[in-house]
Design a protein around this motif. Structure first.
Motif, mmCIF file in Angstrom:
data_model
loop_
_atom_site.group_PDB
_atom_site.id
_atom_site.type_symbol
_atom_site.label_atom_id
_atom_site.label_comp_id
_atom_site.label_asym_id
_atom_site.label_seq_id
_atom_site.Cartn_x
_atom_site.Cartn_y
_atom_site.Cartn_z
ATOM 1 N N GLN A 15 0.829 -1.212 0.000
ATOM 2 C CA GLN A 15 0.000 0.000 0.000
ATOM 3 C C GLN A 15 0.862 1.261 0.000
ATOM 4 O OE1 GLN A 15 -2.241 -0.439 3.587
ATOM 5 N NE2 GLN A 15 -0.635 0.393 4.884
ATOM 6 N N ASN A 16 2.138 1.139 0.350
ATOM 7 C CA ASN A 16 3.030 2.299 0.407
ATOM 8 C C ASN A 16 3.529 2.749 -0.963
ATOM 9 O OD1 ASN A 16 2.774 2.288 3.173
ATOM 10 N ND2 ASN A 16 4.654 1.124 3.502
ATOM 11 N N TYR A 17 3.253 1.969 -2.003
ATOM 12 C CA TYR A 17 3.783 2.268 -3.333
ATOM 13 C C TYR A 17 2.638 2.517 -4.304
ATOM 14 C CZ TYR A 17 7.585 0.272 -0.768
ATOM 15 O OH TYR A 17 8.490 0.013 0.219
ATOM 16 N N ALA A 18 2.552 3.768 -4.767
ATOM 17 C CA ALA A 18 1.451 4.181 -5.645
ATOM 18 C C ALA A 18 1.589 3.561 -7.029
ATOM 19 C CB ALA A 18 1.404 5.697 -5.752
ATOM 20 N N TRP A 19 0.456 3.143 -7.551
ATOM 21 C CA TRP A 19 0.350 2.591 -8.898
ATOM 22 C C TRP A 19 0.301 3.770 -9.871
ATOM 23 C CZ3 TRP A 19 1.011 -2.171 -10.475
ATOM 24 C CH2 TRP A 19 0.497 -2.589 -11.700
ATOM 25 N N PRO A 20 0.942 3.667 -11.041
ATOM 26 C CA PRO A 20 0.999 4.812 -11.959
ATOM 27 C C PRO A 20 -0.364 5.332 -12.425
ATOM 28 C CG PRO A 20 2.350 2.996 -12.756
ATOM 29 C CD PRO A 20 1.667 2.535 -11.522
ATOM 30 N N ASN A 21 -1.371 4.474 -12.451
ATOM 31 C CA ASN A 21 -2.687 4.888 -12.940
ATOM 32 C C ASN A 21 -3.714 4.997 -11.818
ATOM 33 O OD1 ASN A 21 -1.774 4.908 -15.656
ATOM 34 N ND2 ASN A 21 -1.862 2.688 -15.635
ATOM 35 N N GLY A 22 -3.250 5.208 -10.601
ATOM 36 C CA GLY A 22 -4.137 5.331 -9.450
ATOM 37 C C GLY A 22 -4.109 4.095 -8.577
ATOM 38 N N GLY A 23 -4.412 4.259 -7.322
ATOM 39 C CA GLY A 23 -4.377 3.141 -6.380
ATOM 40 C C GLY A 23 -2.953 2.854 -5.940
ATOM 41 N N ASP A 24 -2.721 1.616 -5.491
ATOM 42 C CA ASP A 24 -1.393 1.224 -5.047
ATOM 43 C C ASP A 24 -1.105 -0.205 -5.507
ATOM 44 O OD1 ASP A 24 -2.474 -0.622 -3.014
ATOM 45 O OD2 ASP A 24 -2.964 1.174 -1.867
ATOM 46 N N TRP A 25 0.030 -0.766 -5.060
ATOM 47 C CA TRP A 25 0.478 -2.069 -5.543
ATOM 48 C C TRP A 25 -0.270 -3.259 -4.923
ATOM 49 C CZ3 TRP A 25 3.572 -4.885 -8.761
ATOM 50 C CH2 TRP A 25 4.279 -4.164 -9.728
ATOM 51 N N ARG A 26 -1.133 -3.027 -3.928
ATOM 52 C CA ARG A 26 -1.862 -4.152 -3.341
ATOM 53 C C ARG A 26 -2.715 -4.827 -4.411
ATOM 54 N NH1 ARG A 26 -4.838 -1.207 1.454
ATOM 55 N NH2 ARG A 26 -4.908 0.285 -0.234
ATOM 56 N N ASP A 27 -2.743 -6.142 -4.355
ATOM 57 C CA ASP A 27 -3.594 -6.954 -5.235
ATOM 58 C C ASP A 27 -3.285 -6.757 -6.716
ATOM 59 O OD1 ASP A 27 -4.871 -7.822 -2.903
ATOM 60 O OD2 ASP A 27 -6.334 -6.203 -3.008
ATOM 61 N N LYS A 28 -2.032 -6.483 -7.051
ATOM 62 C CA LYS A 28 -1.657 -6.287 -8.451
ATOM 63 C C LYS A 28 -0.698 -7.369 -8.965
ATOM 64 C CE LYS A 28 -3.378 -1.968 -9.178
ATOM 65 N NZ LYS A 28 -4.077 -1.654 -7.975
ATOM 66 N N THR A 29 -0.084 -8.149 -8.088
ATOM 67 C CA THR A 29 0.969 -9.086 -8.493
ATOM 68 C C THR A 29 0.401 -10.359 -9.116
ATOM 69 O OG1 THR A 29 2.369 -8.229 -6.726
ATOM 70 C CG2 THR A 29 2.994 -10.355 -7.679
ATOM 71 N N THR A 30 0.945 -10.700 -10.297
ATOM 72 C CA THR A 30 0.501 -11.896 -11.013
ATOM 73 C C THR A 30 1.654 -12.861 -11.301
ATOM 74 O OG1 THR A 30 -1.341 -10.681 -11.959
ATOM 75 C CG2 THR A 30 -0.728 -12.662 -13.092
ATOM 76 N N SER A 31 2.908 -12.426 -11.201
ATOM 77 C CA SER A 31 4.055 -13.324 -11.338
ATOM 78 C C SER A 31 5.209 -12.764 -10.507
ATOM 79 C CB SER A 31 4.457 -13.503 -12.805
ATOM 80 O OG SER A 31 4.742 -12.281 -13.439
ATOM 81 N N LEU A 32 6.155 -13.630 -10.156
ATOM 82 C CA LEU A 32 7.279 -13.184 -9.332
ATOM 83 C C LEU A 32 8.504 -14.053 -9.545
ATOM 84 C CD1 LEU A 32 7.818 -15.130 -6.570
ATOM 85 C CD2 LEU A 32 5.595 -14.213 -6.001
ATOM 86 N N VAL A 33 9.662 -13.498 -9.175
ATOM 87 C CA VAL A 33 10.944 -14.214 -9.154
ATOM 88 C C VAL A 33 11.642 -13.821 -7.864
ATOM 89 C CG1 VAL A 33 13.236 -14.405 -10.199
ATOM 90 C CG2 VAL A 33 11.230 -14.293 -11.665
ATOM 91 N N ASN A 34 12.116 -14.821 -7.112
ATOM 92 C CA ASN A 34 12.928 -14.551 -5.932
ATOM 93 C C ASN A 34 14.374 -14.857 -6.305
ATOM 94 O OD1 ASN A 34 14.112 -14.211 -3.472
ATOM 95 N ND2 ASN A 34 12.711 -15.540 -2.345
ATOM 96 N N ASN A 35 15.142 -13.831 -6.641
ATOM 97 C CA ASN A 35 16.527 -13.994 -7.062
ATOM 98 C C ASN A 35 17.482 -13.546 -5.959
ATOM 99 O OD1 ASN A 35 18.448 -14.831 -8.888
ATOM 100 N ND2 ASN A 35 18.569 -12.864 -9.927
ATOM 101 N N GLN A 36 17.059 -13.767 -4.714
ATOM 102 C CA GLN A 36 17.886 -13.403 -3.572
ATOM 103 C C GLN A 36 18.935 -14.484 -3.320
ATOM 104 O OE1 GLN A 36 14.390 -12.771 -1.063
ATOM 105 N NE2 GLN A 36 15.084 -10.645 -0.855
ATOM 106 N N THR A 37 19.795 -14.246 -2.356
ATOM 107 C CA THR A 37 20.896 -15.163 -2.070
ATOM 108 C C THR A 37 20.390 -16.517 -1.566
ATOM 109 O OG1 THR A 37 21.120 -14.242 0.140
ATOM 110 C CG2 THR A 37 22.506 -13.288 -1.580
ATOM 111 N N THR A 38 21.229 -17.517 -1.676
ATOM 112 C CA THR A 38 20.902 -18.885 -1.287
ATOM 113 C C THR A 38 20.344 -18.949 0.129
ATOM 114 O OG1 THR A 38 22.671 -19.688 -2.706
ATOM 115 C CG2 THR A 38 21.847 -21.220 -1.033
ATOM 116 N N GLY A 39 19.256 -19.690 0.293
ATOM 117 C CA GLY A 39 18.663 -19.920 1.596
ATOM 118 C C GLY A 39 17.625 -18.897 2.028
#
Length: 183
Positions: free
Chosen positions: A109-133
């Protein structure tokens, strides 16, 4: 011979038109990307533009314009920098992208969406490319503000279409993500 002359003429005209069309397409993509970046900057006070397609919303949080609009800048769909957790608004790593690298709670909710609203309920795919473990945990919020656990994603893991992933609380993960425990 007349047939080959007509064919040759048509090919020459086609060659002459194609570069102009490609230039118009590239200019349109750049203009769309610029407009998207301008909306992101305006909607997120304190943010700063990093390049033609990326805006740092705050340290460790970068929003990128849709990949199709930045094809001319050499960005590939699904690109997620090492040590980042990346979320996309479209399936198969397309659409707007949010890249997170700070460990701790992230409230979309802290990150505004470019066309109004925010990032909540917008994610449809993801990649976790963080360090091992490293494991990130994803949550939805109900109408009372209670966090509902969707599930984990281990480092080097990905989910191409969250509509096909079953959440721990039932249903799919698709467009339900509100809060993330990164790392």
């Amino acid at each position: 011979m007349a047939f080959s002359l007509v064919t040759t003429t048509a090919l020459v005209i086609g060659v002459n038109i194609a570069p102009a069309q490609a230039a118009d397409s590239a200019a349109g993509a750049a203009t769309s990307a610029s407009a998207d970046v301008a909306r992101i900057l305006a909607a997120n006070p304190g943010s700063r533009q990093l390049n033609a397609s990326d805006v740092e919303l705050e340290p460790g949080v970068i929003m990128s314009v849709p990949e199709s609009r930045t094809a001319d800048f050499g960005i590939q769909a699904g690109t997620c920098t090492y040590k980042y957790l990346c979320l996309w608004s479209g399936a198969n790593w397309t659409g707007y992208k949010l890249s997170l690298t700070r460990c701790g709670w992230t409230y979309l909710q802290n990150y505004a969406w470019p066309n109004g609203g925010d990032w909540r309920d917008k994610t449809t795919s993801l990649v976790n490319n963080q360090t091992t473990g490293v494991i990130s945990h994803f949550y939805d919020s109900d109408i009372y503000g209670n966090q509902l656990y969707l599930g984990p994603q281990h480092s080097y893991g990905y989910r191409a279409n969250l509509a096909y992933d079953t959440a721990a609380v039932g249903g799919s993960w698709d467009e339900r993500m509100d809060d993330i425990l990164v790392c």
